[in-house]
Design a protein around this motif. Sequence first.
Motif, PDB file in Angstrom:
ATOM      1  N   ALA A  32       0.851  -1.192   0.000  1.00  0.00           N
ATOM      2  CA  ALA A  32       0.000   0.000   0.000  1.00  0.00           C
ATOM      3  C   ALA A  32       0.890   1.246   0.000  1.00  0.00           C
ATOM      4  CB  ALA A  32      -0.919  -0.011   1.215  1.00  0.00           C
ATOM      5  N   ASP A  33       1.302   1.647  -1.210  1.00  0.00           N
ATOM      6  CA  ASP A  33       2.264   2.742  -1.338  1.00  0.00           C
ATOM      7  C   ASP A  33       1.760   3.873  -2.226  1.00  0.00           C
ATOM      8  OD1 ASP A  33       2.303   1.444  -3.760  1.00  0.00           O
ATOM      9  OD2 ASP A  33       4.434   0.913  -3.697  1.00  0.00           O
ATOM     10  N   ASN A  34       0.433   3.932  -2.437  1.00  0.00           N
ATOM     11  CA  ASN A  34      -0.138   4.980  -3.284  1.00  0.00           C
ATOM     12  C   ASN A  34      -1.418   5.484  -2.622  1.00  0.00           C
ATOM     13  OD1 ASN A  34      -0.513   6.713  -5.412  1.00  0.00           O
ATOM     14  ND2 ASN A  34      -1.027   5.136  -6.916  1.00  0.00           N
ATOM     15  N   PRO A  35      -1.304   6.390  -1.648  1.00  0.00           N
ATOM     16  CA  PRO A  35      -2.453   6.753  -0.807  1.00  0.00           C
ATOM     17  C   PRO A  35      -3.621   7.330  -1.607  1.00  0.00           C
ATOM     18  CG  PRO A  35      -0.408   7.498   0.189  1.00  0.00           C
ATOM     19  CD  PRO A  35      -0.058   7.039  -1.196  1.00  0.00           C
ATOM     20  N   GLY A  36      -4.824   7.004  -1.132  1.00  0.00           N
ATOM     21  CA  GLY A  36      -6.044   7.500  -1.752  1.00  0.00           C
ATOM     22  C   GLY A  36      -7.188   6.545  -1.491  1.00  0.00           C
ATOM     23  N   VAL A  37      -8.224   6.645  -2.297  1.00  0.00           N
ATOM     24  CA  VAL A  37      -9.347   5.717  -2.304  1.00  0.00           C
ATOM     25  C   VAL A  37      -9.443   5.183  -3.722  1.00  0.00           C
ATOM     26  CG1 VAL A  37     -11.798   5.389  -1.854  1.00  0.00           C
ATOM     27  CG2 VAL A  37     -10.514   7.068  -0.518  1.00  0.00           C
ATOM     28  N   TRP A  38      -9.428   3.855  -3.855  1.00  0.00           N
ATOM     29  CA  TRP A  38      -9.257   3.228  -5.163  1.00  0.00           C
ATOM     30  C   TRP A  38     -10.376   2.235  -5.462  1.00  0.00           C
ATOM     31  CZ3 TRP A  38      -5.435   5.459  -7.861  1.00  0.00           C
ATOM     32  CH2 TRP A  38      -4.420   6.097  -7.142  1.00  0.00           C
ATOM     33  N   MET A  39     -10.724   2.155  -6.732  1.00  0.00           N
ATOM     34  CA  MET A  39     -11.666   1.142  -7.192  1.00  0.00           C
ATOM     35  C   MET A  39     -10.946  -0.196  -7.356  1.00  0.00           C
ATOM     36  SD  MET A  39     -14.763   2.365  -7.660  1.00  0.00           S
ATOM     37  CE  MET A  39     -15.552   1.282  -8.848  1.00  0.00           C
ATOM     38  N   ASN A  40     -11.641  -1.280  -7.012  1.00  0.00           N
ATOM     39  CA  ASN A  40     -11.186  -2.645  -7.257  1.00  0.00           C
ATOM     40  C   ASN A  40     -12.406  -3.355  -7.814  1.00  0.00           C
ATOM     41  OD1 ASN A  40     -10.048  -5.172  -7.261  1.00  0.00           O
ATOM     42  ND2 ASN A  40      -9.623  -5.256  -5.067  1.00  0.00           N
ATOM     43  N   HIS A  41     -12.413  -3.621  -9.121  1.00  0.00           N
ATOM     44  CA  HIS A  41     -13.664  -4.071  -9.738  1.00  0.00           C
ATOM     45  C   HIS A  41     -13.407  -5.057 -10.874  1.00  0.00           C
ATOM     46  CE1 HIS A  41     -13.273  -1.583 -13.465  1.00  0.00           C
ATOM     47  NE2 HIS A  41     -12.624  -0.748 -12.666  1.00  0.00           N
ATOM     48  N   CYS A  42     -14.474  -5.738 -11.247  1.00  0.00           N
ATOM     49  CA  CYS A  42     -14.424  -6.618 -12.413  1.00  0.00           C
ATOM     50  C   CYS A  42     -14.342  -5.755 -13.664  1.00  0.00           C
ATOM     51  CB  CYS A  42     -15.681  -7.491 -12.451  1.00  0.00           C
ATOM     52  SG  CYS A  42     -15.731  -8.611 -13.869  1.00  0.00           S
ATOM     53  N   HIS A  43     -13.403  -6.116 -14.576  1.00  0.00           N
ATOM     54  CA  HIS A  43     -13.288  -5.327 -15.808  1.00  0.00           C
ATOM     55  C   HIS A  43     -14.100  -5.896 -16.965  1.00  0.00           C
ATOM     56  CE1 HIS A  43     -11.551  -2.185 -18.324  1.00  0.00           C
ATOM     57  NE2 HIS A  43     -11.206  -1.636 -17.164  1.00  0.00           N
ATOM     58  N   ASN A  44     -14.965  -6.871 -16.676  1.00  0.00           N
ATOM     59  CA  ASN A  44     -16.128  -7.012 -17.544  1.00  0.00           C
ATOM     60  C   ASN A  44     -17.054  -5.901 -17.071  1.00  0.00           C
ATOM     61  OD1 ASN A  44     -18.707  -7.641 -18.582  1.00  0.00           O
ATOM     62  ND2 ASN A  44     -18.122  -9.789 -18.816  1.00  0.00           N
ATOM     63  N   LEU A  45     -17.092  -4.815 -17.804  1.00  0.00           N
ATOM     64  CA  LEU A  45     -17.707  -3.595 -17.289  1.00  0.00           C
ATOM     65  C   LEU A  45     -19.205  -3.742 -17.068  1.00  0.00           C
ATOM     66  CD1 LEU A  45     -15.605  -1.024 -19.330  1.00  0.00           C
ATOM     67  CD2 LEU A  45     -15.332  -1.686 -16.931  1.00  0.00           C
ATOM     68  N   LYS A  46     -19.820  -4.734 -17.720  1.00  0.00           N
ATOM     69  CA  LYS A  46     -21.226  -5.019 -17.417  1.00  0.00           C
ATOM     70  C   LYS A  46     -21.360  -5.516 -15.987  1.00  0.00           C
ATOM     71  CE  LYS A  46     -22.310  -6.363 -22.205  1.00  0.00           C
ATOM     72  NZ  LYS A  46     -20.927  -6.293 -22.705  1.00  0.00           N
ATOM     73  N   HIS A  47     -20.417  -6.365 -15.571  1.00  0.00           N
ATOM     74  CA  HIS A  47     -20.454  -6.886 -14.206  1.00  0.00           C
ATOM     75  C   HIS A  47     -20.212  -5.768 -13.192  1.00  0.00           C
ATOM     76  CE1 HIS A  47     -19.148 -11.140 -15.783  1.00  0.00           C
ATOM     77  NE2 HIS A  47     -20.250 -10.680 -16.359  1.00  0.00           N
ATOM     78  N   ALA A  48     -19.264  -4.894 -13.491  1.00  0.00           N
ATOM     79  CA  ALA A  48     -18.988  -3.781 -12.580  1.00  0.00           C
ATOM     80  C   ALA A  48     -20.210  -2.876 -12.445  1.00  0.00           C
ATOM     81  CB  ALA A  48     -17.788  -2.989 -13.081  1.00  0.00           C
ATOM     82  N   ALA A  49     -20.875  -2.610 -13.569  1.00  0.00           N
ATOM     83  CA  ALA A  49     -22.042  -1.739 -13.530  1.00  0.00           C
ATOM     84  C   ALA A  49     -23.182  -2.352 -12.728  1.00  0.00           C
ATOM     85  CB  ALA A  49     -22.512  -1.437 -14.957  1.00  0.00           C
ATOM     86  N   LYS A  50     -23.180  -3.688 -12.601  1.00  0.00           N
ATOM     87  CA  LYS A  50     -24.239  -4.380 -11.855  1.00  0.00           C
ATOM     88  C   LYS A  50     -23.778  -4.816 -10.474  1.00  0.00           C
ATOM     89  CE  LYS A  50     -26.726  -5.976 -15.964  1.00  0.00           C
ATOM     90  NZ  LYS A  50     -27.218  -7.150 -16.721  1.00  0.00           N
ATOM     91  N   GLY A  51     -22.700  -4.200  -9.968  1.00  0.00           N
ATOM     92  CA  GLY A  51     -22.408  -4.379  -8.563  1.00  0.00           C
ATOM     93  C   GLY A  51     -21.072  -4.942  -8.180  1.00  0.00           C
ATOM     94  N   MET A  52     -20.267  -5.482  -9.111  1.00  0.00           N
ATOM     95  CA  MET A  52     -19.032  -6.166  -8.717  1.00  0.00           C
ATOM     96  C   MET A  52     -17.882  -5.172  -8.620  1.00  0.00           C
ATOM     97  SD  MET A  52     -17.429  -9.749 -10.091  1.00  0.00           S
ATOM     98  CE  MET A  52     -18.768 -10.673  -9.355  1.00  0.00           C
ATOM     99  N   ALA A  53     -17.875  -4.436  -7.525  1.00  0.00           N
ATOM    100  CA  ALA A  53     -16.833  -3.441  -7.276  1.00  0.00           C
ATOM    101  C   ALA A  53     -16.730  -3.210  -5.778  1.00  0.00           C
ATOM    102  CB  ALA A  53     -17.148  -2.132  -8.000  1.00  0.00           C
ATOM    103  N   VAL A  54     -15.547  -2.812  -5.343  1.00  0.00           N
ATOM    104  CA  VAL A  54     -15.290  -2.523  -3.939  1.00  0.00           C
ATOM    105  C   VAL A  54     -14.218  -1.441  -3.894  1.00  0.00           C
ATOM    106  CG1 VAL A  54     -13.554  -4.353  -3.770  1.00  0.00           C
ATOM    107  CG2 VAL A  54     -14.669  -3.558  -1.698  1.00  0.00           C
ATOM    108  N   HIS A  55     -14.133  -0.736  -2.772  1.00  0.00           N
ATOM    109  CA  HIS A  55     -13.082   0.262  -2.614  1.00  0.00           C
ATOM    110  C   HIS A  55     -11.961  -0.258  -1.737  1.00  0.00           C
ATOM    111  CE1 HIS A  55     -16.317   3.291  -3.629  1.00  0.00           C
ATOM    112  NE2 HIS A  55     -15.364   3.546  -4.494  1.00  0.00           N
TER     113      HIS A  55
END
Length: 619
Positions: A580-603
Motif C-alpha cells: 500500500a504505497d499509493n495513498p487515496g481511495v481506489w476502485m477494485n472491480h471486475c473489468h467485464n464492465l457489465k459486471h462492474a455496472a451491476k455491482g461487482m466493485a469494492v473500494h
Amino acid sequence: MTARLIDLELLAGVLSAAAWLAAAGYAATRRHRPAAVLVVVAVLAFLARIGLVAALGRAGWWFVQEKLTLTLPMAAVTAAAAAAVALTARRWTALALAVAAYGAAAGPVLALFAGYPAGWGIGLVTAGTVALAGVVTWQAAGHRSRRAPFVWLLALAPVVLGAAVAVPSSASATSSSSSSSPEVGPGVPVSSVRGPDPEAAAASGIAVRRFTLTARTATVTLSSGQRVQAWTFDGRVPGPALEVTQGDLVVVTLRNADIAAGVTLHWHGYDVPAGEDGVAGMTQEAVRPGGSFEYRFRADQAGTYWYHTHEASDRAVRLGLYGTLVVRPRAAAADGVDLTLPLHTFGTALTVGDRDQPTTHTVAPGTPVRLRVVNTDDGPHRLTLTAPFRLVAVDGTDLNEPGVLERVAIRLPAGARADLAVTAGAAPVTLDVDGGRATVRLTPAADTPAAPPVNTAAWPTLDQTRYGTPAPTPFDAHSRFDRRFTMVLDRGVTLADGLPKYAFTVNGRAYPYVTTQTVRAGDLVHLTVVNRSRDTHPMHLHGHHVLALRYNGRPFLGSPLWMDTFDVQPGEVWEVGLRADNPGVWMNHCHNLKHAAKGMAVHLAYEGYEAASHHAHGA
C-alpha cells in the motif's frame, strides 16, 4: 476443470429435478411404469451429483460445504420421503414425487440466484419454500382438509424465520456499509492528491509532454469497412495513441464536446496519484459537455497501458472512448519494429487498431518485432503466433528471462496487455486472435503470398504460473501481511438501494454496499479472490500492481508476475499481494464492465483519505 465440474453438477441437479417432476406427472395419471423409469433416472442423477460434489471437494472448491450441508441433504430427504410415501400411501405418490422435484431443484436455484453466503437463513427459507410448493401442489390437486391452515402455517414458519435471520443482517450490512463506504475519514480528499505542477517540473529540467483529447460523437469507419456511430476521442476510434518516454511529465487536457453522459480519463494499469485516476464521483466529477479537466502524472513506469473513460464506462468504452498509452524506456533500442495493437469489438466485428492501421506489415527478415496487444473488451481473447516467440511483458511489467514458445496460445484477460517478441523471418508470421476473428501479418515483402492457414484450435494455453525464471521479489506468499481480505465473487439476488436485485456481488453484496477494504500507508496487503459464480471475472485494481502469489493453492514457480488485471475463472482461487504505497481511495472491480455496472466493485481506501463524493458512479 473445476468450472466443468460446477456446470456438470448444476446440470445433474436440473436433470434430477426434471425427472422427479415428470415422474410425478405420470404417477398422477396412474402410468406407473414410465414413472418408475423416471424415478430411476432422478436417483441416478442425484448419485451423479454426489460424485461430482466429491470431485469438487478433491479439486479444492471452496463451496463444497454448501452442497454437503444444504442442497444435497434437501434433495436426499425429499427423495427418501417420496420413496416412503410410495411404499406406504400410494394415493400420495404423485405429490411426494413433486416435492422430491422441488427438493432437487433447490440446488440449481440456490447456485444461480441465492448468492454468497448461503447461511442458516437461506437454508430455512429454502426448506420452507420447498414445503410451500408442496402445499400449493397438494391444494391444486383438489385435496381439502380442515388442517389446511395448520399445514400452511407449518410451511410458512421456516420462510418467515429464515427471512428474519437473513434480511436484517443484509439490511444492517447495507446500512453500515453505506455509511462508512467509500469515505474513510474525514481526511484528505483524494481530489487534492494531484501530480506535479507542469511549470515547476519544466523549470527543474523534466520534459513535459502535453496532449489534448476531445470527446465527441462521430461516425467512424472500422478496419472492416463498416461504418458505426461511436463515442470518440478526437473523432477517431481508438483515440490518439499517446507515446511518451520514461521520466516525462504527462499533461493531458480532456474536453467534452457533446457526450451528454459525461467523460473522464482513467489511466488503466498506470499507478497515477489518486486525484488523476479519473473515476467519476470518487476522484472527480465527470466532465460535462463544454467542460474540461487537466490530468498530470510522471511517466515513471515503462510499458504498455491504455486509457478509457470511467463514467458510464460499460456503454462508453464499448462505443469507443478508449486509446493506448505506451511509455518507452529511456534507453529504448532504436532498431526493430514496435506495434501497438488494441483489440476492440463493435457488435460482432473484432477490430485491431483503427482503419488507418494496416493488418499486414512489411518487415525485413531478421528484424525483431514487439507486438503490444491491448484487450479493451469485456471478455478474454486468445492469441497465437505462427512463429517462435516470447511473452516478454504482462500488464506493462517485463517478465524475467521468458523462454521461447511455439504452438502455444496466450489467454489475454479483459483490460490486460501482453507484449510478444518475435523475429521476422523469410516466411510470413501471423498473429491470430480468437481462431481467425482478427489477424495481423508480418511479411518480408509487400507481394509475399499469404501463408496457408494454420489450425491453432488444439494448441494448449500457456501456464503462466510456470513460465519464465524465478527472481527475488519484495515479498512472497510466506511474508507477514498487515492486512488480509477475502473477496468472494458471485451473482445472486441481494439488497441494493433498498430493493432486491439480481446483481454481481462481492461477499454477497452489490456496490456501493460492499464493505470497504481499509489499509494504512505502508501496509503489506494480501487478497484472496474466489469465484463462486459461473462467469469469468477479470479483476482490476486501480492505483497498484499486484504480485501473483498462489493459484488454486499452488505457488507461482516461474517469473514474478505483476499484474493490474487478472482473470478469475469459475471455481478459481487467486492469492495476490500488494504494498500500500499509493495513498487515496481506489476502485477494485471486475473489468467485464457489465459486471462492474451491476455491482461487482469494492473500494480499497487508505486511512486518512476520503473520496470526492459519496460513491463512484462511473464503474
